[in-house]
Motif scaffolding. Structure first.
Motif, short mmCIF file in Angstrom:
data_model
loop_
_atom_site.label_atom_id
_atom_site.label_comp_id
_atom_site.label_asym_id
_atom_site.label_seq_id
_atom_site.Cartn_x
_atom_site.Cartn_y
_atom_site.Cartn_z
N LYS A 97 12.83 -15.88 -11.30
CA LYS A 97 11.69 -16.82 -11.29
C LYS A 97 11.13 -16.92 -12.70
O LYS A 97 10.17 -16.22 -13.05
CB LYS A 97 10.62 -16.34 -10.31
N LYS A 98 11.74 -17.77 -13.50
CA LYS A 98 11.35 -17.90 -14.90
C LYS A 98 10.65 -19.23 -15.17
O LYS A 98 10.47 -19.62 -16.32
CB LYS A 98 12.58 -17.75 -15.80
N ASN A 99 10.25 -19.92 -14.09
CA ASN A 99 9.52 -21.17 -14.29
C ASN A 99 8.03 -20.87 -14.38
O ASN A 99 7.48 -20.20 -13.51
CB ASN A 99 9.72 -22.12 -13.10
N LEU A 100 7.41 -21.41 -15.43
CA LEU A 100 5.97 -21.18 -15.60
C LEU A 100 5.21 -21.92 -14.52
O LEU A 100 5.40 -23.13 -14.33
CB LEU A 100 5.55 -21.67 -16.98
N VAL A 101 4.39 -21.20 -13.78
CA VAL A 101 3.61 -21.83 -12.71
C VAL A 101 2.21 -22.16 -13.22
O VAL A 101 1.65 -23.20 -12.92
CB VAL A 101 3.56 -20.91 -11.47
N ASN A 102 1.65 -21.27 -14.04
CA ASN A 102 0.31 -21.50 -14.60
C ASN A 102 0.42 -21.65 -16.12
O ASN A 102 1.41 -21.23 -16.71
CB ASN A 102 -0.60 -20.33 -14.24
N THR A 103 -0.63 -22.18 -16.72
CA THR A 103 -0.58 -22.34 -18.18
C THR A 103 -1.28 -21.19 -18.89
O THR A 103 -1.13 -21.01 -20.09
CB THR A 103 -1.23 -23.68 -18.62
N SER A 104 -2.06 -20.44 -18.13
CA SER A 104 -2.78 -19.32 -18.73
C SER A 104 -3.06 -18.27 -17.65
O SER A 104 -3.27 -18.62 -16.48
CB SER A 104 -4.09 -19.87 -19.31
N ALA A 105 -3.03 -17.00 -18.04
CA ALA A 105 -3.30 -15.92 -17.08
C ALA A 105 -3.73 -14.66 -17.82
O ALA A 105 -3.35 -14.45 -18.98
CB ALA A 105 -2.05 -15.62 -16.27
N SER A 106 -4.53 -13.83 -17.14
CA SER A 106 -5.03 -12.60 -17.77
C SER A 106 -4.77 -11.40 -16.90
O SER A 106 -4.63 -11.52 -15.67
CB SER A 106 -6.55 -12.67 -17.96
N GLY A 107 -4.74 -10.23 -17.52
CA GLY A 107 -4.63 -8.99 -16.77
C GLY A 107 -5.38 -7.89 -17.49
O GLY A 107 -5.47 -7.89 -18.72
N PHE A 108 -5.94 -6.97 -16.72
CA PHE A 108 -6.60 -5.77 -17.30
C PHE A 108 -5.94 -4.53 -16.70
O PHE A 108 -5.63 -4.50 -15.52
CB PHE A 108 -8.10 -5.75 -16.98
N ALA A 109 -5.75 -3.51 -17.52
CA ALA A 109 -5.26 -2.23 -17.00
C ALA A 109 -5.95 -1.08 -17.74
O ALA A 109 -6.25 -1.20 -18.93
CB ALA A 109 -3.75 -2.13 -17.16
#
Ligand code: PMV
Length: 333
Positions: free
Chosen positions: A14-26
């Protein structure tokens, strides 16, 4: 086996971009029983289990945005980083495992901890990155699958997918599908972690290189798996009993034993600086004076202190520069 083969098994192409921006915190995680030595250097598969505590709300936030450009744009702590630095190269190589060629990203990453201070910023960094990728591509992967992907970036990153106590099981499979972290149910609201950062100097040698050199040349390394098994058993006994002295003694001994194997490598690897030793002696003196405080040390000179809330005042009096973190904050506090 190559990283790309593991990635493809998990993301199913699944290498198709679904969103244009995304964030994550760890969160940052502090190893109480160390990961030190790999059975597979490509997939970062460890020789032993390890065990950590996460520092909630203290870690890395990463935002990925699709950009119309030739190259990635990388920002670390609000400053643009050249794509030829080792930091950027490691990041770009990792992102290349997941994307179609030619899809450039802006990567904005902010760390609460100083980079390269032995405070596991690569662990929270790769964990935050896989969370952001999971959103960007809408993979809807489980935390366990994300733990496996984070491990491919930095071994210890597989433990940064959860808050609280976490065990990374070494696994047996050659493809590492059973080598991921597992959150532990125990909590310890009285527990405190003190970050004692007195040197932001670059590490003399990366943990990756140090582990390899130690495994290959240190006579003491042959006992390390047995040491880990013993530490894990002690920690597992001390935790439910909330036996802090046993807990602290086990984790401090584990850190010292890890560094002993590295010191005995050829050439010897020593992360200690004079202040590291001075503070260790200070901590031992405090213990002789009845204060229950213990330390751990990773691949850097700085120390992390562990103590309970009722010792906080006195420990802070001796180490006023220390940043105190409560791993299990009470809800609604
Ligand atoms: O994940 P790496 O390759 O940065 O190695 C981490 C090694 C130690 O921090 C020394 C120990 C650990 O378990 O985190």
């Amino acid at each position: 086996m190559l990283k790309t083969e593991v990635v493809n098994q998990i993301i199913q192409n699944k290498k198709n971009l679904v969103n244009t921006s995304a964030s994550g915190f760890a969160p940052v995680n502090i190893a109480l029983c160390k990961y030190w030595g790999k059975r597979d250097t490509e997939l970062n598969l460890p020789l032993t289990d390890s065990f950590s505590i996460a520092l909630p709300n203290y870690g890395t936030k990463t935002t990925l945005s699709v950009i119309d450009a030739e190259q990635d744009e990388i920002y670390l702590n609000a400053k643009q980083v050249s794509n030829t630095t080792s930091f950027a190269e490691r990041l770009i190589n990792y992102l290349n495992l997941f994307r179609e060629p030619g899809s450039a990203l802006r990567i904005i990453t902010t760390n609460d901890a100083p980079v390269s201070a032995g405070l596991a910023s690569s662990a929270s960094g790769f964990a935050a990155l896989v969370k952001a990728l999971n959103e960007l591509y809408a993979w809807q992967l489980s935390a366990t699958q994300l733990s496996i992907l984070a491990r491919l970036g930095s071994g210890s990153a597989c433990r940064s997918l959860w808050d609280g106590f976490v065990t990374w099981q070494r696994g047996e499979a050659a493809d590492g599908m059973d080598s991921y972290a597992i959150p532990q149910p125990q909590t310890w609201p009285e527990l405190r972690v003190g970050l004692l950062v007195f040197s932001a100097a670059e590490k003399p040698i990366s943990s990756r290189q140090a582990m390899q050199q130690t495994m290959q040349t240190s006579f003491l390394y042959k006992d390390w798996p047995e040491q880990v098994a013993y530490t894990m058993q002690e920690l597992q006994q001390a935790l439910p009993a909330k036996d802090f002295n046993k807990f602290g003694d086990a984790l401090e001994n584990n850190a010292l034993a890890m560094h002993a194997t590295a010191i005995a490598a050829r050439p010897g690897i020593m992360y200690h600086q004079p202040k590291t030793i001075e503070y260790m002696h200070k901590i031992w003196q405090l213990r002789r004076d009845g204060v229950q405080v213990y330390f751990t040390q990773d691949a850097g000179p700085n120390l992390k202190l562990l103590f309970l809330d009722d010792s906080q005042e006195i420990v802070l009096r001796h180490f006023p520069e220390m940043k105190v973190i409560q791993p299990f904050p009470k809800p609604f506090q």
